[in-house]
Motif scaffolding. Structure first.
Motif, PDB file in Angstrom:
ATOM      1  N   VAL A 166     -58.309  29.295  -9.980  1.00  0.00           N
ATOM      2  CA  VAL A 166     -57.770  30.575  -9.525  1.00  0.00           C
ATOM      3  C   VAL A 166     -58.044  30.656  -8.032  1.00  0.00           C
ATOM      4  N   ILE A 167     -56.992  30.777  -7.228  1.00  0.00           N
ATOM      5  CA  ILE A 167     -57.221  30.970  -5.785  1.00  0.00           C
ATOM      6  C   ILE A 167     -57.158  32.465  -5.524  1.00  0.00           C
ATOM      7  N   GLY A 168     -58.283  33.024  -5.070  1.00  0.00           N
ATOM      8  CA  GLY A 168     -58.390  34.470  -4.839  1.00  0.00           C
ATOM      9  C   GLY A 168     -59.476  35.032  -5.728  1.00  0.00           C
ATOM     10  N   ARG A 169     -60.274  35.951  -5.177  1.00  0.00           N
ATOM     11  CA  ARG A 169     -61.394  36.534  -5.942  1.00  0.00           C
ATOM     12  C   ARG A 169     -61.391  38.054  -5.839  1.00  0.00           C
ATOM     13  N   SER A 170     -60.203  38.655  -5.687  1.00  0.00           N
ATOM     14  CA  SER A 170     -60.162  40.117  -5.607  1.00  0.00           C
ATOM     15  C   SER A 170     -60.498  40.718  -6.967  1.00  0.00           C
ATOM     16  N   GLY A 171     -60.949  41.974  -6.927  1.00  0.00           N
ATOM     17  CA  GLY A 171     -61.267  42.678  -8.164  1.00  0.00           C
ATOM     18  C   GLY A 171     -60.021  43.007  -8.969  1.00  0.00           C
ATOM     19  N   ALA A 191     -61.511  29.804  -6.311  1.00  0.00           N
ATOM     20  CA  ALA A 191     -61.476  29.392  -4.902  1.00  0.00           C
ATOM     21  C   ALA A 191     -61.183  30.605  -4.031  1.00  0.00           C
ATOM     22  N   HIS A 192     -61.584  30.543  -2.778  1.00  0.00           N
ATOM     23  CA  HIS A 192     -61.384  31.667  -1.850  1.00  0.00           C
ATOM     24  C   HIS A 192     -61.342  31.133  -0.427  1.00  0.00           C
ATOM     25  N   SER A 193     -61.420  32.030   0.544  1.00  0.00           N
ATOM     26  CA  SER A 193     -61.174  31.596   1.927  1.00  0.00           C
ATOM     27  C   SER A 193     -62.282  30.682   2.458  1.00  0.00           C
ATOM     28  N   ARG A 194     -63.432  30.646   1.817  1.00  0.00           N
ATOM     29  CA  ARG A 194     -64.506  29.772   2.294  1.00  0.00           C
ATOM     30  C   ARG A 194     -64.598  28.482   1.477  1.00  0.00           C
ATOM     31  N   THR A 195     -63.684  28.279   0.565  1.00  0.00           N
ATOM     32  CA  THR A 195     -63.694  27.073  -0.275  1.00  0.00           C
ATOM     33  C   THR A 195     -63.387  25.843   0.574  1.00  0.00           C
ATOM     34  N   ALA A 210     -52.326  31.345  -8.265  1.00  0.00           N
ATOM     35  CA  ALA A 210     -52.413  31.628  -6.832  1.00  0.00           C
ATOM     36  C   ALA A 210     -52.316  33.131  -6.610  1.00  0.00           C
ATOM     37  N   ALA A 211     -53.397  33.714  -6.090  1.00  0.00           N
ATOM     38  CA  ALA A 211     -53.418  35.157  -5.784  1.00  0.00           C
ATOM     39  C   ALA A 211     -54.060  35.333  -4.417  1.00  0.00           C
ATOM     40  N   VAL A 212     -53.316  34.908  -3.410  1.00  0.00           N
ATOM     41  CA  VAL A 212     -53.853  34.790  -2.054  1.00  0.00           C
ATOM     42  C   VAL A 212     -53.235  35.826  -1.109  1.00  0.00           C
ATOM     43  N   GLY A 213     -51.919  35.994  -1.219  1.00  0.00           N
ATOM     44  CA  GLY A 213     -51.230  36.895  -0.291  1.00  0.00           C
ATOM     45  C   GLY A 213     -50.735  36.178   0.954  1.00  0.00           C
ATOM     46  N   ARG A 214     -50.425  34.882   0.830  1.00  0.00           N
ATOM     47  CA  ARG A 214     -49.864  34.108   1.952  1.00  0.00           C
ATOM     48  C   ARG A 214     -48.657  33.315   1.459  1.00  0.00           C
ATOM     49  N   PRO A 215     -47.482  33.561   2.057  1.00  0.00           N
ATOM     50  CA  PRO A 215     -46.281  32.904   1.540  1.00  0.00           C
ATOM     51  C   PRO A 215     -46.351  31.377   1.634  1.00  0.00           C
ATOM     52  N   HIS A 216     -45.895  30.713   0.576  1.00  0.00           N
ATOM     53  CA  HIS A 216     -45.781  29.241   0.528  1.00  0.00           C
ATOM     54  C   HIS A 216     -47.100  28.524   0.823  1.00  0.00           C
ATOM     55  N   PHE A 217     -48.221  29.170   0.512  1.00  0.00           N
ATOM     56  CA  PHE A 217     -49.541  28.630   0.872  1.00  0.00           C
ATOM     57  C   PHE A 217     -49.857  27.346   0.095  1.00  0.00           C
ATOM     58  N   VAL A 218     -49.558  27.336  -1.189  1.00  0.00           N
ATOM     59  CA  VAL A 218     -49.876  26.168  -2.036  1.00  0.00           C
ATOM     60  C   VAL A 218     -48.724  25.171  -1.938  1.00  0.00           C
ATOM     61  N   ILE A 234     -47.026  38.235  -3.845  1.00  0.00           N
ATOM     62  CA  ILE A 234     -45.758  38.891  -3.496  1.00  0.00           C
ATOM     63  C   ILE A 234     -45.816  39.104  -1.992  1.00  0.00           C
ATOM     64  N   ASN A 235     -45.039  38.323  -1.271  1.00  0.00           N
ATOM     65  CA  ASN A 235     -45.080  38.377   0.196  1.00  0.00           C
ATOM     66  C   ASN A 235     -43.687  38.654   0.734  1.00  0.00           C
ATOM     67  N   ARG A 236     -43.600  39.581   1.656  1.00  0.00           N
ATOM     68  CA  ARG A 236     -42.309  39.923   2.271  1.00  0.00           C
ATOM     69  C   ARG A 236     -42.111  39.019   3.500  1.00  0.00           C
ATOM     70  N   VAL A 265     -44.590  37.114 -12.456  1.00  0.00           N
ATOM     71  CA  VAL A 265     -45.722  37.970 -12.830  1.00  0.00           C
ATOM     72  C   VAL A 265     -45.419  39.458 -12.576  1.00  0.00           C
ATOM     73  N   GLY A 266     -44.655  39.757 -11.540  1.00  0.00           N
ATOM     74  CA  GLY A 266     -44.404  41.154 -11.158  1.00  0.00           C
ATOM     75  C   GLY A 266     -43.916  42.024 -12.318  1.00  0.00           C
ATOM     76  N   PRO A 267     -42.813  41.656 -12.995  1.00  0.00           N
ATOM     77  CA  PRO A 267     -42.340  42.483 -14.106  1.00  0.00           C
ATOM     78  C   PRO A 267     -43.349  42.598 -15.243  1.00  0.00           C
ATOM     79  N   MET A 268     -44.154  41.541 -15.436  1.00  0.00           N
ATOM     80  CA  MET A 268     -45.165  41.591 -16.502  1.00  0.00           C
ATOM     81  C   MET A 268     -46.247  42.613 -16.180  1.00  0.00           C
ATOM     82  N   THR A 269     -46.532  42.794 -14.888  1.00  0.00           N
ATOM     83  CA  THR A 269     -47.580  43.743 -14.498  1.00  0.00           C
ATOM     84  C   THR A 269     -47.221  45.148 -14.981  1.00  0.00           C
ATOM     85  N   ILE A 270     -45.978  45.553 -14.756  1.00  0.00           N
ATOM     86  CA  ILE A 270     -45.578  46.916 -15.166  1.00  0.00           C
ATOM     87  C   ILE A 270     -45.517  47.004 -16.692  1.00  0.00           C
TER      88      ILE A 270
END
Ligand code: NDP
Length: 287
Positions: A166-171, A191-195, A210-218, A234-236, A265-270
């Motif tokens: 899992v990339i990202g450790r937000s609550g 994994a996170h920004s210090r990994t 991937a739950a990072v918030g950076r487009p095309h990161f992986v 979800i990045n604009r 994932v977005g539609p599944m969240t709602i």
């Protein structure tokens, strides 16, 4: 292996889940004359929040759930918001309460979340629900990780023993996602920004979230051939289009299955927010 990854259709899975919840609501109405109720509180006029809240209200209405949006002005004080939450806690017709984040700067979000009755906390952010999840005792599960787990279970025959990263450790996403994967008997790395050497860690993953918030990161060469990819990001983009955290075109050539953005994932969240409202209804009022 196929030349192209299978696309995990979150939109279709969410529609099926909503239909199932709708049927349950119809039965509850017929048998008990009750209707589960979701109440969303929106403070201010953040444009993205407005869009999310409107779509929650619309989808709740479509499946016959009672839903209300309490729109409060941006200058609402913390005390006024806490009074609103207290009123919803006390209202027996309210099964789920969601205070849309982010809140204006002068309001402490932790204080507001902790004021929500944990039995009605359908976002599952209250510390009691966070603790229950960590203990494996949760009935309410945070919506985005819950939706991601449903998609994984529909995609893979079994999760037990798989390596998950899992990339990202937000609550909100990363940490609860990792807990659910552990509970599903995966071997989990967060994994996170210090990994260090993130690409090498990702290459071990049978399941990559991937739950990072950076487009095309992986990138494609971070992905183990045949892996299942859950792209939460979800990045604009500057052109106004949405993109996930994973380079979709590259990943399609390597992965076994992947969620698209949008439509994953977005539609599944709602849909899972509606699921949680029904779960809260059953827990409060009995089956
Ligand atoms: P946060 O900003 O709270 O967390 C991002 C995480 O990514 C942090 O743990 C951070 O590490 C990590 N990170 C940042 N940069 C790097 C890096 N270079 N290498 C490794 N890790 C890094 O975001 P959220 O968890 O709230 O959201 C993540 C994404 O998911 C966003 O795009 C958001 O829009 C989307 N989202 C989508 C939802 C949906 O319904 N599909 C719902 C909620 C969110 P550190 O902790 O070290 O800072």
């Amino acid at each position: 292996m196929a030349d192209q990854a299978r696309i995990i259709d979150g939109k279709a899975a969410a529609a099926a889940l909503r239909a199932e919840i709708g049927q349950e609501i119809t039965a509850i109405k017929a048998e008990r004359g009750l209707v589960p109720g979701l109440h969303v509180v929106l403070v201010g006029d953040d444009p993205a929040s407005r869009v999310y809240v409107n779509s929650k209200e619309k989808l709740a209405g479509e499946i016959g759930m009672n839903s209300a949006v309490h729109r409060l002005p941006a200058e609402t004080s913390e005390a006024e918001l806490l009074a609103k939450v207290a009123a919803l806690n006390a209202d027996d017709s309210v099964d789920g309460i969601l205070v849309q984040l982010p809140l204006p700067k002068h309001i402490n979000p932790d204080r507001v979340i902790e004021a929500i009755d944990p039995a009605k906390d359908v976002d599952c952010f209250h510390p009691i629900n966070v603790g229950r999840l960590a203990n494996g005792q949760a009935s309410l599960i945070p919506c985005t990780p819950l939706g991601s787990m449903i998609l994984l279970k529909q995609t893979l025959p079994t999760l037990a023993g798989l390596e998950a990263v899992v990339i990202g450790r937000s609550g909100i996403v990363g940490r609860p996602m990792a807990q659910l994967l552990v509970q599903a008997d995966c071997t989990v790395t967060i994994a996170h920004s210090r990994t260090r050497d993130l690409p090498a860690i990702c290459r071990r993953a049978d399941i990559l979230v991937a739950a990072v918030g950076r487009p095309h990161f992986v990138r494609g060469d971070w992905i183990k051939p045949g892996a299942t990819i859950i792209d939460v990001g979800i990045n604009r983009l500057p052109d106004g289009k949405l993109a996930g955290d994973v380079d979709f075109a590259e990943a399609m050539k390597v992965a076994g299955a992947i969620t698209p953005v949008p439509g994953g994932v977005g539609p599944m969240t709602i849909a899972c927010l509606l699921r949680n409202t029904l779960t809260a209804f059953h827990a409060r009022r009995g089956r």
